[in-house]
Design an enzyme around this catalytic site. Structure first.
Site, PDB file in Angstrom:
ATOM      1  CG  ASN A 105      -0.793   6.709  -5.593  1.00  0.00           C
ATOM      2  OD1 ASN A 105      -1.384   7.279  -6.510  1.00  0.00           O
ATOM      3  ND2 ASN A 105      -1.415   6.243  -4.529  1.00  0.00           N
ATOM      4  CB  ILE A 145      -6.009   4.098 -14.825  1.00  0.00           C
ATOM      5  CG1 ILE A 145      -7.169   3.123 -14.793  1.00  0.00           C
ATOM      6  CG2 ILE A 145      -5.667   4.563 -16.205  1.00  0.00           C
ATOM      7  CD1 ILE A 145      -8.463   3.598 -15.406  1.00  0.00           C
ATOM      8  CG  ASN A 146      -5.048   5.659  -8.427  1.00  0.00           C
ATOM      9  OD1 ASN A 146      -5.895   5.053  -7.775  1.00  0.00           O
ATOM     10  ND2 ASN A 146      -3.965   6.172  -7.890  1.00  0.00           N
ATOM     11  CB  ALA A 172     -12.711   7.614   0.075  1.00  0.00           C
ATOM     12  N   GLY A 185      -6.935  -6.077  -8.123  1.00  0.00           N
ATOM     13  CA  GLY A 185      -7.241  -5.579  -6.776  1.00  0.00           C
ATOM     14  C   GLY A 185      -8.628  -5.986  -6.336  1.00  0.00           C
ATOM     15  CE  LYS A 230      -3.981   2.144   2.242  1.00  0.00           C
ATOM     16  NZ  LYS A 230      -4.716   2.450   1.001  1.00  0.00           N
ATOM     17  CB  SER A 231       0.402   4.615  -1.463  1.00  0.00           C
ATOM     18  OG  SER A 231       0.146   4.240  -2.784  1.00  0.00           O
ATOM     19  CB  CYS A 233      -4.284   8.891  -4.141  1.00  0.00           C
ATOM     20  SG  CYS A 233      -5.622   8.426  -3.006  1.00  0.00           S
ATOM     21  N   GLY A 288      -8.229   6.693   2.142  1.00  0.00           N
ATOM     22  CA  GLY A 288      -7.533   7.908   2.570  1.00  0.00           C
ATOM     23  C   GLY A 288      -6.057   7.708   2.863  1.00  0.00           C
TER      24      GLY A 288
END
Lengths: 312, 246
Positions: free
Chosen positions: A132, A198-199, A73, A272, A48-49, A135, A75
């Site tokens: 990233n 893509i995101n 979201a 994902g 995870k970022s 986001c 976050g």
């Protein structure tokens, strides 16, 4: 009878035994979860970022399903770059025997900060660092995503590339831009070794009974089936413009989805939300379905079909 | 199963003790004992709850913070938003079951006890809490025909000490086909170890910080330090909340 098709791919010097990459943000919060995803059939896994400081993320609700997919979201919940180094090192240790590459993922608020975080994360020696810049869920804290503008996207890419030395980097792009090919060209010129596209796509789900958006953050990122046609177009545009490997990500739930992503020009395929739709066996199921398609159509290697649907 | 919210109306609420209410809704939910729902109050928040009854849907809500306080304020006819059932519940084995609940861990054991009795099983229920005032559903379990043993830390009801103590006594003395439990992490860790010592199959419902509730965000991982039998990367919301061993 054709022999077992070859699903292995290369991203630069990295060899993946299959093209499926656990997408960042899903199950990437601990060494044991990344190990689990790797053991369940992923060709590579992405953490995870992480950003410069720890973040708790948004209050619940953070995810909801709707007719066409999911909306989330979270976050950018993360322990901060320094803690993340320990997590990545432990993950590398656990993955060592499997030969499955580990991708880190980073975000930050300015190009300089991106460089700083990248430098810290590089200490953990991940096989690739995903940048990233896209986001959709932290606009208030981090301004408009860098992915919206080719100049800022390039600045970030350059800062990260300078900070990490030889570690390859993939820049993760946003779908909601007028010309994703131009952004892709800008980050490749600035040193990106690969592109993740893509995101999630910004969206909103409203509950009419509640007369308000479901997510506490009000907006979120759309993933799942609704994202796939958007991702396919973006991947095709990028593949037309640049020559670096593309990790095609967005709405891949089945083996056919993954094949379509390769046909659009992707080298690897991010997975994902499929974990929700297919369960913990998602990777294995997708691989089996890809192999079945390849056998049916007498395809020996993914390289034989890469970009084939969009070539003119 | 689609993980979006639907609305239910509160039919009635019953005060169970100084900080706990029983909330009964106006509709049923097709769920297994041990599964959970996410309950959302727009503008307040969203939290996971064990399903304490499915026909009609019932939740047991302890006042532990702003969200549960807001639920305590709800009146009959008010709306609650529900996502679920989510996760995997209990699955009954054999003829004799021991059900152990710590505090509000009694909630998912209530529908489980009813199901077990309806299948002709012998059901022994052990409930533990800090003191008598914190014990939940004791009369209810007894009324439907469960054998009940209590433990309180201050000795105000049943045996003095933890529920794990009374469970161990029963495991030593009786033929039991399975141990089913829900409660605080420390209690479950102790029970997992007990069950292994006495070689009983067990099913434990773990509590963890849940965010997405859909197996994606990773927040509710229960580490092997809680029970070495857990597989690496075990998620309470998706793989659980009930972990079965063997």
């Amino acid at each position: 009878m054709s022999k077992d098709p070859d699903l292995s791919i290369n991203i630069g010097k990295l060899k993946l035994h299959n093209p499926l990459v656990l997408a960042s943000g899903v199950l990437g919060t601990s060494a044991s979860l990344l190990y689990r995803a790797a053991r369940s059939g992923a060709g590579a896994v992405t953490a995870k970022s992480c950003g410069p400081e720890a973040r708790a993320g948004h209050p619940n609700p953070v995810m909801v399903e709707w007719e066409g997919g999911l909306l989330n979201a979270i976050g950018l919940t993360n322990p901060g770059a320094k803690e993340e180094v320990a997590l990545l090192k432990e993950t590398k240790r656990q993955l060592a025997a499997t030969g499955i590459p580990l991708f880190a993922s980073i975000f930050a608020g300015t190009p300089e900060e991106f460089g700083l975080v990248a430098g810290i994360i590089a200490e953990a020696d991940p096989d690739l660092i995903e940048v990233n810049i896209s986001c959709p869920n932290v606009r208030g804290d981090f301004g408009t995503p860098f992915a919206a503008d080719e100049h800022s996207a390039a600045l970030v890419t350059r800062a990260v590339k300078e900070a990490v030395g030889i570690t390859p980097i993939a820049v993760k792009l946003a779908p909601n831009v007028p010309n994703i090919g131009r952004i892709a060209a800008a980050v490749v010129n600035a040193g990106a070794d690969a592109i993740t596209a893509i995101n999630t796509m910004p969206g909103m789900v409203i509950d009419a009974e509640a007369c308000q958006p479901v997510l506490t953050n009000r907006t979120g990122g759309i993933s799942g089936p609704a994202l796939k046609p958007i991702a396919l177009r973006c991947v095709a545009e990028i593949a037309k413009t640049v020559d670096v490997p593309i990790i095609g990500t967005g709405g891949v739930i089945t083996g056919m989805d993954a094949i379509e992503m390769i046909l659009a020009g992707a080298k690897a395929v991010g997975v994902g939300s499929a974990y929700w739709y297919r369960g913990p066996e998602a990777f294995r199921l997708i691989i089996e379905e890809m192999k079945a398609f390849m056998i049916d159509h007498d395809i020996q290697s993914l390289e034989d079909i890469r970009g084939k649907a969009v070539r003119r | 199963m689609k993980a979006d919210f639907f609305t239910v109306k509160i039919k009635r609420t019953v005060k169970l003790n100084h900080r706990t209410i029983w909330v009964e809704m106006n509709q049923t939910l097709d769920a297994q004992p041990g599964q959970f729902v996410m309950a959302w109050l727009p503008g307040v928040g969203e939290r996971p709850f064990s399903i304490a009854g499915s026909a009609p849907l019932c939740l047991l809500v302890v006042d532990v913070g702003p969200f549960s306080q807001a639920i305590h304020q709800l009146k009959p006819g008010d709306t609650l938003w529900i996502k679920g059932p989510l996760g995997h519940g209990f699955s009954l084995l054999g003829d004799a079951a021991i059900l152990a609940g710590g505090g509000y861990g009694a909630a998912p054991l209530w529908p489980l006890a009813q199901l077990a009795l309806s299948q002709g099983m012998n059901v022994q229920v052990c409930l533990g809490a800090r003191s008598k005032a914190d014990l939940l559903l004791c009369d209810a379990f007894e009324e439907i025909g469960c054998e009940l043993t209590l433990a309180t830390e201050d000795g105000s009801a049943g045996e003095t000490g933890l529920v794990t103590g009374v469970v161990e006594k029963i495991l030593k003395s009786k033929k039991i086909d399975g141990l089913y439990a829900c409660g605080p992490t420390g209690m479950l860790t102790a029970l997992a170890s007990l069950a292994k010592t006495y070689n009983f199959p067990y099913q434990l419902s773990w509590e963890a910080l849940m965010r997405c509730g859909m197996g994606l965000c990773g927040s509710c991982e229960v580490p092997q330090t809680c029970d070495p039998a857990l597989p690496p990367g075990w998620l309470a919301c998706f793989d659980g909340p009930v972990f079965r061993y063997p």
